[in-house]
Design a protein around this motif. Sequence first.
Motif, PDB file in Angstrom:
ATOM      1  N   MET A   1      25.295  48.477  40.288  1.00 60.21           N
ATOM      2  CA  MET A   1      26.578  48.217  40.930  1.00 60.21           C
ATOM      3  C   MET A   1      27.182  46.886  40.463  1.00 60.21           C
ATOM      4  O   MET A   1      28.378  46.790  40.209  1.00 60.21           O
ATOM      5  N   ILE A   2      26.344  45.842  40.342  1.00 63.51           N
ATOM      6  CA  ILE A   2      26.849  44.547  39.882  1.00 63.51           C
ATOM      7  C   ILE A   2      27.387  44.661  38.456  1.00 63.51           C
ATOM      8  O   ILE A   2      28.435  44.098  38.116  1.00 63.51           O
ATOM      9  N   PHE A   3      26.660  45.423  37.615  1.00 58.82           N
ATOM     10  CA  PHE A   3      27.137  45.618  36.243  1.00 58.82           C
ATOM     11  C   PHE A   3      28.496  46.313  36.242  1.00 58.82           C
ATOM     12  O   PHE A   3      29.395  45.937  35.490  1.00 58.82           O
ATOM     13  N   LEU A   4      28.658  47.334  37.067  1.00 58.47           N
ATOM     14  CA  LEU A   4      29.930  48.060  37.122  1.00 58.47           C
ATOM     15  C   LEU A   4      31.049  47.157  37.627  1.00 58.47           C
ATOM     16  O   LEU A   4      32.184  47.236  37.139  1.00 58.47           O
ATOM     17  N   ARG A   5      30.750  46.308  38.605  1.00 51.84           N
ATOM     18  CA  ARG A   5      31.749  45.346  39.095  1.00 51.84           C
ATOM     19  C   ARG A   5      32.208  44.429  37.958  1.00 51.84           C
ATOM     20  O   ARG A   5      33.397  44.176  37.781  1.00 51.84           O
ATOM     21  N   ASN A   6      31.241  43.931  37.196  1.00 55.17           N
ATOM     22  CA  ASN A   6      31.577  43.042  36.086  1.00 55.17           C
ATOM     23  C   ASN A   6      32.389  43.753  35.021  1.00 55.17           C
ATOM     24  O   ASN A   6      33.350  43.194  34.479  1.00 55.17           O
ATOM     25  N   LEU A   7      32.002  44.982  34.720  1.00 54.69           N
ATOM     26  CA  LEU A   7      32.732  45.744  33.713  1.00 54.69           C
ATOM     27  C   LEU A   7      34.171  45.982  34.147  1.00 54.69           C
ATOM     28  O   LEU A   7      35.117  45.792  33.354  1.00 54.69           O
ATOM     29  N   LEU A   8      34.359  46.355  35.410  1.00 52.58           N
ATOM     30  CA  LEU A   8      35.710  46.594  35.915  1.00 52.58           C
ATOM     31  C   LEU A   8      36.523  45.302  35.930  1.00 52.58           C
ATOM     32  O   LEU A   8      37.715  45.302  35.604  1.00 52.58           O
ATOM     33  N   PHE A   9      35.874  44.188  36.281  1.00 46.40           N
ATOM     34  CA  PHE A   9      36.569  42.895  36.262  1.00 46.40           C
ATOM     35  C   PHE A   9      37.044  42.563  34.854  1.00 46.40           C
ATOM     36  O   PHE A   9      38.177  42.106  34.659  1.00 46.40           O
ATOM     37  N   TRP A  10      36.172  42.750  33.886  1.00 45.50           N
ATOM     38  CA  TRP A  10      36.561  42.484  32.492  1.00 45.50           C
ATOM     39  C   TRP A  10      37.762  43.336  32.092  1.00 45.50           C
ATOM     40  O   TRP A  10      38.695  42.837  31.447  1.00 45.50           O
ATOM     41  N   ILE A  11      37.748  44.596  32.461  1.00 41.31           N
ATOM     42  CA  ILE A  11      38.841  45.491  32.083  1.00 41.31           C
ATOM     43  C   ILE A  11      40.148  45.054  32.741  1.00 41.31           C
ATOM     44  O   ILE A  11      41.200  44.961  32.087  1.00 41.31           O
ATOM     45  N   VAL A  12      40.083  44.767  34.044  1.00 40.02           N
ATOM     46  CA  VAL A  12      41.298  44.444  34.790  1.00 40.02           C
ATOM     47  C   VAL A  12      41.810  43.050  34.464  1.00 40.02           C
ATOM     48  O   VAL A  12      42.976  42.873  34.087  1.00 40.02           O
ATOM     49  N   PHE A  13      40.934  42.041  34.609  1.00 41.28           N
ATOM     50  CA  PHE A  13      41.419  40.667  34.431  1.00 41.28           C
ATOM     51  C   PHE A  13      41.703  40.342  32.971  1.00 41.28           C
ATOM     52  O   PHE A  13      42.805  39.880  32.629  1.00 41.28           O
ATOM     53  N   TYR A  14      40.745  40.572  32.112  1.00 43.47           N
ATOM     54  CA  TYR A  14      40.970  40.216  30.708  1.00 43.47           C
ATOM     55  C   TYR A  14      41.937  41.184  30.037  1.00 43.47           C
ATOM     56  O   TYR A  14      42.710  40.779  29.153  1.00 43.47           O
ATOM     57  N   GLY A  15      41.919  42.440  30.481  1.00 44.23           N
ATOM     58  CA  GLY A  15      42.910  43.374  29.962  1.00 44.23           C
ATOM     59  C   GLY A  15      44.320  42.971  30.336  1.00 44.23           C
ATOM     60  O   GLY A  15      45.260  43.132  29.551  1.00 44.23           O
ATOM     61  N   GLY A  16      44.480  42.419  31.544  1.00 44.68           N
ATOM     62  CA  GLY A  16      45.792  41.924  31.954  1.00 44.68           C
ATOM     63  C   GLY A  16      46.121  40.563  31.372  1.00 44.68           C
ATOM     64  O   GLY A  16      47.290  40.236  31.138  1.00 44.68           O
ATOM     65  N   SER A  17      45.083  39.753  31.122  1.00 43.38           N
ATOM     66  CA  SER A  17      45.302  38.387  30.629  1.00 43.38           C
ATOM     67  C   SER A  17      45.805  38.356  29.198  1.00 43.38           C
ATOM     68  O   SER A  17      46.627  37.501  28.840  1.00 43.38           O
ATOM     69  N   VAL A  18      45.301  39.272  28.362  1.00 45.27           N
ATOM     70  CA  VAL A  18      45.706  39.252  26.952  1.00 45.27           C
ATOM     71  C   VAL A  18      47.223  39.368  26.790  1.00 45.27           C
ATOM     72  O   VAL A  18      47.847  38.512  26.147  1.00 45.27           O
TER      73      VAL A  18
ATOM     74  N   TRP B   1      42.858  37.845  42.868  1.00 46.32           N
ATOM     75  CA  TRP B   1      42.736  39.202  43.398  1.00 46.32           C
ATOM     76  C   TRP B   1      41.531  39.910  42.795  1.00 46.32           C
ATOM     77  O   TRP B   1      40.757  40.564  43.499  1.00 46.32           O
ATOM     78  N   ALA B   2      41.360  39.790  41.488  1.00 45.61           N
ATOM     79  CA  ALA B   2      40.263  40.479  40.807  1.00 45.61           C
ATOM     80  C   ALA B   2      38.899  39.952  41.244  1.00 45.61           C
ATOM     81  O   ALA B   2      37.948  40.726  41.412  1.00 45.61           O
ATOM     82  N   THR B   3      38.787  38.634  41.439  1.00 49.35           N
ATOM     83  CA  THR B   3      37.496  38.090  41.857  1.00 49.35           C
ATOM     84  C   THR B   3      37.138  38.532  43.276  1.00 49.35           C
ATOM     85  O   THR B   3      35.970  38.818  43.568  1.00 49.35           O
ATOM     86  N   ARG B   4      38.144  38.594  44.145  1.00 50.77           N
ATOM     87  CA  ARG B   4      37.863  39.010  45.530  1.00 50.77           C
ATOM     88  C   ARG B   4      37.637  40.524  45.630  1.00 50.77           C
ATOM     89  O   ARG B   4      36.645  40.984  46.198  1.00 50.77           O
ATOM     90  N   ALA B   5      38.586  41.296  45.109  1.00 53.08           N
ATOM     91  CA  ALA B   5      38.558  42.748  45.297  1.00 53.08           C
ATOM     92  C   ALA B   5      37.505  43.442  44.448  1.00 53.08           C
ATOM     93  O   ALA B   5      36.931  44.453  44.867  1.00 53.08           O
ATOM     94  N   ILE B   6      37.245  42.928  43.257  1.00 59.35           N
ATOM     95  CA  ILE B   6      36.326  43.612  42.341  1.00 59.35           C
ATOM     96  C   ILE B   6      34.942  42.976  42.351  1.00 59.35           C
ATOM     97  O   ILE B   6      33.926  43.667  42.522  1.00 59.35           O
TER      98      ILE B   6
END
Length: 228
Positions: free
Chosen positions: A1-18, A48-53
């Motif tokens: 579950m922690i791995f999936l949280r991290n993966l989703l965070f990378w997709i959402v935050f870094y995907g939006g940051s680029v 938002w991503a750190t709290r929700a994801i």
Amino acid sequence: MIFLRNLLFWIVFYGGSVPMVLVSPLAALFGKRAMIAYAGAWVWLHGWATRAILGIHVRVEGHVPQGAPVLYAAKHQAMFETMELARLLGRPAVVMKQELAAIPVWGWAARRYGVIVIDRGASAGALRQMLRDAQDELGEGRSILFFPEGTRVAPGEQPPLKSGFAGLYQLLKVPVVPVALDSGVVWPRKGLKRPGVVTFRFGETIPPGLPRKEAEAKVHAAINALES
């Protein structure tokens, strides 16, 4: 579950940051206020991503000063506080290493935001420019955020302060608010981020005009207040 949280965070935050970083020079063309507002959107995405994801929440202890600008001297354990403190402190000007400010395009946009570039190997002229930049930000009513240890450290580490802190403290002549934090526990430099609570502890305000060693000792003790 922690791995999936991290993966989703990378997709959402870094995907939006680029795309946000790539577009930031366009926002910078509209001036400092527009750039500060644009940076606020990026900070919101991160929060938002750190709290929700990731399930990382924030607890604030102590008093966050209101009114006249101050110099915030904060512990640095993770990227987390570089974003979260921008939210808590109302978009302060940030002291940034010269290497980061030199990144093409992004560095120019960061300067439009109001970063203060510090280069420890710089000439006297460059140091005077840094001081002028800091004074300009204070004159606009913005506080300044500085990480006096110079780089990220692991939880428990208490390195001495870099000389740049004493220079800013002595020359700017504004109060210093030390900030202790423990972000490295849930946001390690290597490995997966974990759910938990990050504490930001704002210490007692240190007045300007103290002898260098006394000011450094007070700041060092206060930013390490959460270290075991």
